[in-house]
Enzyme design. Structure first.
Site, mmCIF file in Angstrom:
data_model
loop_
_atom_site.group_PDB
_atom_site.id
_atom_site.type_symbol
_atom_site.label_atom_id
_atom_site.label_comp_id
_atom_site.label_asym_id
_atom_site.label_seq_id
_atom_site.Cartn_x
_atom_site.Cartn_y
_atom_site.Cartn_z
ATOM 1 N N GLU A 93 0.838 -1.199 0.000
ATOM 2 C CA GLU A 93 0.000 0.000 0.000
ATOM 3 C C GLU A 93 0.876 1.253 0.000
ATOM 4 O O GLU A 93 1.964 1.262 0.586
ATOM 5 C CB GLU A 93 -0.917 0.000 1.224
ATOM 6 C CG GLU A 93 -1.934 -1.135 1.150
ATOM 7 C CD GLU A 93 -2.908 -1.170 2.321
ATOM 8 O OE1 GLU A 93 -4.012 -1.686 2.132
ATOM 9 O OE2 GLU A 93 -2.571 -0.692 3.412
ATOM 10 N N CYS A 113 5.825 -7.015 7.561
ATOM 11 C CA CYS A 113 6.911 -6.517 8.411
ATOM 12 C C CYS A 113 7.204 -7.546 9.495
ATOM 13 O O CYS A 113 6.291 -8.144 10.061
ATOM 14 C CB CYS A 113 6.528 -5.185 9.045
ATOM 15 S SG CYS A 113 7.876 -4.459 10.009
ATOM 16 N N CYS A 117 5.290 -4.902 15.811
ATOM 17 C CA CYS A 117 4.845 -3.894 16.789
ATOM 18 C C CYS A 117 3.357 -4.156 17.069
ATOM 19 O O CYS A 117 2.569 -4.327 16.125
ATOM 20 C CB CYS A 117 5.062 -2.488 16.243
ATOM 21 S SG CYS A 117 6.792 -2.161 15.821
ATOM 22 N N SER A 216 10.242 5.891 15.683
ATOM 23 C CA SER A 216 8.995 5.508 16.354
ATOM 24 C C SER A 216 9.330 5.172 17.800
ATOM 25 O O SER A 216 9.890 4.117 18.078
ATOM 26 C CB SER A 216 8.389 4.283 15.661
ATOM 27 O OG SER A 216 8.132 4.585 14.313
ATOM 28 N N LEU A 217 8.987 6.066 18.703
ATOM 29 C CA LEU A 217 9.399 5.903 20.107
ATOM 30 C C LEU A 217 8.309 5.181 20.906
ATOM 31 O O LEU A 217 8.541 4.122 21.467
ATOM 32 C CB LEU A 217 9.682 7.285 20.695
ATOM 33 C CG LEU A 217 10.373 7.303 22.044
ATOM 34 C CD1 LEU A 217 11.785 6.736 21.948
ATOM 35 C CD2 LEU A 217 10.413 8.729 22.604
HETATM 36 S S1 SF4 Z 1 5.237 0.075 13.124
HETATM 37 FE FE1 SF4 Z 1 6.500 -1.757 13.527
HETATM 38 S S2 SF4 Z 1 5.345 -3.511 12.686
HETATM 39 FE FE2 SF4 Z 1 4.463 -1.617 11.825
HETATM 40 S S3 SF4 Z 1 5.488 -1.369 9.856
HETATM 41 FE FE3 SF4 Z 1 6.620 -0.126 11.358
HETATM 42 S S4 SF4 Z 1 8.241 -1.494 12.120
HETATM 43 FE FE4 SF4 Z 1 6.720 -2.780 11.072
#
Ligand code: SF4
Length: 361
Positions: A93, A113, A117, A216-217
């Site tokens: 996407e 991925c 997460c 991304s914390l």
């Molecule tokens: S937030 Fe985490 S799981 Fe989602 S795409 Fe990013 S690294 Fe991958």
């Protein structure tokens, strides 16, 4: 799948070398790059300033198109999400976010991925494969075709499906094409690459070009971050933040964009809000607060409006530069953390009631 090499898997400089090695004048590579990226022409037979023999040779030996549009969804707020299909049938996407004065494209770097997460719909898909540079670059080629003239993509964020630093070779080539003056000619500061904190690769990323780094914390303690971002067990907060502190001139003193998804009862306390500025001390920072975009694969919910306001007030009161990011495209599953190809599944298996919840600036 064809085993022919792909023109978009090579930076313009690398393409000049490939052409030269085949006895073709390197300026011909510049002409091809101009057709591909500036004119949006992909069929070699339409590249009219190339001689006939070269056009034929290219048609036989090279691929020029990596993705096709399978489905387009338009949000009520102007956001456009497309499902794009690669030649092996894989789907990804990409999301266009028009705003006054700029249009941002959020691109994917992997199919699925591996980072898992727990707040992210892509993470729930698992990992399928890395995208090639051509598949990353082709997201721009396909998505710009969806814009009404004279609209154009002004900013690129690598915040779609996947962890970009786990596919750094392809990301490096794609950035090389994005910034090259004969190709897309994006200013590096218009490009942002996001990571959940793959510490050993951050320096390598920033050596490619003076792009923006987003991290991304999502938590202020290791125990909470371990839950939300499993990679934290390998590279805990101290290791991540020390690496960012040590970047110094590599990052040319540009701020690091920290993404913090606010989740009800998980990371939205006043103590979290007070800890955040202390954690980021010594790092030129901009903080984006993103209320959780709910999706069916996650038990998490956004905090109440009052809690979000209170959190914002405490952080802003510390002097940290902070913005509350308005969710875009959540009615089409295009918001941060919502990219999970649910709409494509609905094509195959009938109507879906799935909502989406995304991840971008
Ligand atoms: S937030 Fe985490 S799981 Fe989602 S795409 Fe990013 S690294 Fe991958």
């Amino acid at each position: 799948m064809s085993d022919r090499d792909h023109l978009k898997n090579h930076t313009p400089d690398a393409l000049r070398e490939r052409f030269a090695a085949q006895g073709i004048a390197p300026y011909r590579a510049d002409q091809v790059v101009g057709w591909l990226y500036r004119q949006g022409v992909e069929d070699p037979s339409d590249m009219t300033n190339l001689d006939h023999a070269l056009r034929e040779k290219m048609s036989l030996e090279w691929q020029t198109r990596a993705l096709d549009v399978e489905r387009i969804d338009h949000s009520g707020d102007g956001t456009v999400k497309a499902i794009l299909r690669a030649s092996d049938g894989s789907r990804i996407e990409a999301v266009l976010i028009p705003e006054p004065g700029r249009t941002t494209l959020c691109v994917s770097t992997q199919v699925g991925c591996a980072m898992a997460c727990t707040f992210c719909a892509t993470g729930a898909m698992g990992f399928v494969r890395n995208l090639t540079a051509a598949e990353i670059v082709d997201q721009i080629c396909r998505m710009r075709e969806l814009l009404e003239p004279p609209g154009r993509i002004t900013n690129i964020v690598f915040m779609g499906m996947g962890e970009p630093l786990l596919n750094l070779d392809a990301v490096r080539t794609a950035i090389g094409i994005l910034v090259h003056p004969k190709a897309f000619a994006f200013a590096p500061r218009r490009i942002t690459v996001s990571t959940v904190g793959l510490v050993p690769k951050i320096g390598e990323l920033l050596e490619i070009a003076p792009i923006n780094l987003a991290v991304s914390l999502h938590a202020t303690t290791d125990s909470t971050r371990d839950r939300l971002v499993p990679l934290n067990r390998k590279f805990p907060l101290e290791a991540l933040l020390n690496e960012l502190r040590s970047l110094g001139d590599v990052n040319a003193r540009r701020p690091v964009f920290f993404e913090y998804t606010l989740i009800q009862g998980v990371n939205d306390s006043v103590e979290d809000a007070r800890r955040l500025p202390r954690l980021l001390r010594g790092i030129p920072s901009k903080l984006n607060l993103i209320p959780m975009n709910p999706h069916p694969d996650s038990p998490y919910r956004p905090p109440e409006a009052g809690t979000i306001d209170g959190f914002l007030r405490v952080v802003a009161g510390s002097g940290l530069r902070v913005t509350l990011r308005r969710s875009r495209g959540d009615d089409i599953g295009a918001a941060c953390g919502q990219l999970a190809l649910r709409r494509s599944l609905s094509i195959e298996s009938g109507p879906s009631s799935a909502r989406s919840a995304g991840k971008m600036e």
